[in-house]
Structures are given as structure tokens and as C-alpha cells.
Design a protein around this motif. Sequence first.
Motif, PDB file in Angstrom:
ATOM      1  N   MET A 197      -1.076   4.643  -1.158  1.00 39.64           N
ATOM      2  CA  MET A 197      -2.408   4.618  -0.554  1.00 39.64           C
ATOM      3  C   MET A 197      -2.352   5.199   0.853  1.00 39.64           C
ATOM      4  SD  MET A 197      -3.786   0.859  -1.505  1.00 39.64           S
ATOM      5  CE  MET A 197      -3.479   0.150  -3.098  1.00 39.64           C
TER       6      MET A 197
ATOM      7  N   GLN B 126      -7.635  -2.745  -0.628  1.00 37.65           N
ATOM      8  CA  GLN B 126      -7.069  -2.135   0.577  1.00 37.65           C
ATOM      9  C   GLN B 126      -8.171  -1.540   1.445  1.00 37.65           C
ATOM     10  OE1 GLN B 126      -4.159  -2.350   1.809  1.00 37.65           O
ATOM     11  NE2 GLN B 126      -3.787  -0.596   3.122  1.00 37.65           N
TER      12      GLN B 126
ATOM     13  N   VAL C  88     -10.109   5.599   1.373  1.00 35.49           N
ATOM     14  CA  VAL C  88      -8.687   5.418   1.103  1.00 35.49           C
ATOM     15  C   VAL C  88      -8.397   6.049  -0.254  1.00 35.49           C
ATOM     16  CG1 VAL C  88      -6.816   3.746   0.805  1.00 35.49           C
ATOM     17  CG2 VAL C  88      -8.677   3.249   2.401  1.00 35.49           C
ATOM     18  N   SER C  89      -7.327   6.852  -0.328  1.00 36.35           N
ATOM     19  CA  SER C  89      -6.976   7.489  -1.601  1.00 36.35           C
ATOM     20  C   SER C  89      -5.658   6.939  -2.126  1.00 36.35           C
ATOM     21  CB  SER C  89      -6.881   9.003  -1.441  1.00 36.35           C
ATOM     22  OG  SER C  89      -5.754   9.338  -0.658  1.00 36.35           O
ATOM     23  N   MET C  90      -5.440   7.161  -3.442  1.00 38.62           N
ATOM     24  CA  MET C  90      -4.218   6.704  -4.102  1.00 38.62           C
ATOM     25  C   MET C  90      -3.966   7.583  -5.325  1.00 38.62           C
ATOM     26  SD  MET C  90      -3.529   2.969  -5.861  1.00 38.62           S
ATOM     27  CE  MET C  90      -4.637   3.302  -7.247  1.00 38.62           C
TER      28      MET C  90
ATOM     29  N   LEU D 236      -6.550  -0.748  -4.827  1.00 39.72           N
ATOM     30  CA  LEU D 236      -7.104   0.293  -3.956  1.00 39.72           C
ATOM     31  C   LEU D 236      -8.398  -0.182  -3.302  1.00 39.72           C
ATOM     32  CD1 LEU D 236      -7.188   3.188  -2.830  1.00 39.72           C
ATOM     33  CD2 LEU D 236      -8.368   3.848  -4.953  1.00 39.72           C
TER      34      LEU D 236
ATOM     35  N   ALA E 220       0.837  -1.206   0.000  1.00 39.64           N
ATOM     36  CA  ALA E 220       0.000   0.000   0.000  1.00 39.64           C
ATOM     37  C   ALA E 220       0.872   1.256   0.000  1.00 39.64           C
ATOM     38  CB  ALA E 220      -0.939  -0.007   1.196  1.00 39.64           C
TER      39      ALA E 220
END
Length: 141
Positions: free
Chosen positions: A29, A66, A41-43, A63, A24
Motif C-alpha cells: 500500500m 488503511q 491509497v493504492s495497492m 486497503l 501496509a
Amino acid sequence: MKEAAPVPEAYADVVRRSDACPFARRLGMRVTAIEGDRVRVSMPTAGMENGHGTTHGGAIFALADQAFGIAGNLSGEDQIGLSAYIQYLSVPAGATLEAVARKVSETEKTSLYAVEVYSGDRMVASFEGVGFKIGVPAQKE
């Protein structure tokens, strides 16, 4: 996308474990919020393009997975993924993706989570994951 909100103290250990995940971290992430029963959760998408120049489906899946994993472990009882399914709905256009995960239902040993992945206001994928409860994590001494 919003700036990261403070993580409720009750979930701090789960977030610390997810933040320590090398995979991650490699993908950039981060948990941006835990609000009620939802985990965000961001990416970033830079460097995650496929041969068509759009965000690779594997990155989108990672993503969503996760976010599913974090949401599945909020209760304090460890869960692992038993199965997952994703539908890609549109091509991501933004520089960042955000996954929003929530629990749909659960039994004594399993749980079902829904995750929506967004590029700005546009939903780009819908993910369902089934978690299998393996027990309470070991306490650190």
C-alpha cells in the motif's frame, strides 16, 4: 490510476507513519494523493487472490481500512477505528486497487469516514468507518 502526487507538508508526518506500518508495506500500500479532504491509497493485487481467483475480500477491506486510518489522522489528533462496515459491489479486475477516503461528519470524540475502493473506473467496495479520537500524538524530541 494516477502517479503519486506530492503530499502536502502539513500531512507529511501522517503519511510517514502510515508508510512505516509493516502490514501496509507487506501489502504494497502507498499514499498516492491527499487532495483537499480526500486521501488516495493504492495497492497491487498480485498474490492476493482467493479460492475463486479474484482479489480476496480481506485485502480489499485492509486497503479501505488503511485509507480510513490515514484520513482520520490528518487533523493532527490521533484516532483509532471504533467500527467499520464494508459492502462488496463487484469483482476487481485490475492489477491495482485504489481507495479514496473522506470525512463525512464528526463530533467531539468520534468521526465518520466513507471510503470507496476502485479497480480502474469500477467501484468494487463501499466502506464506512467510525473513528474514536484519542488525543494529540506525542512529539518526537
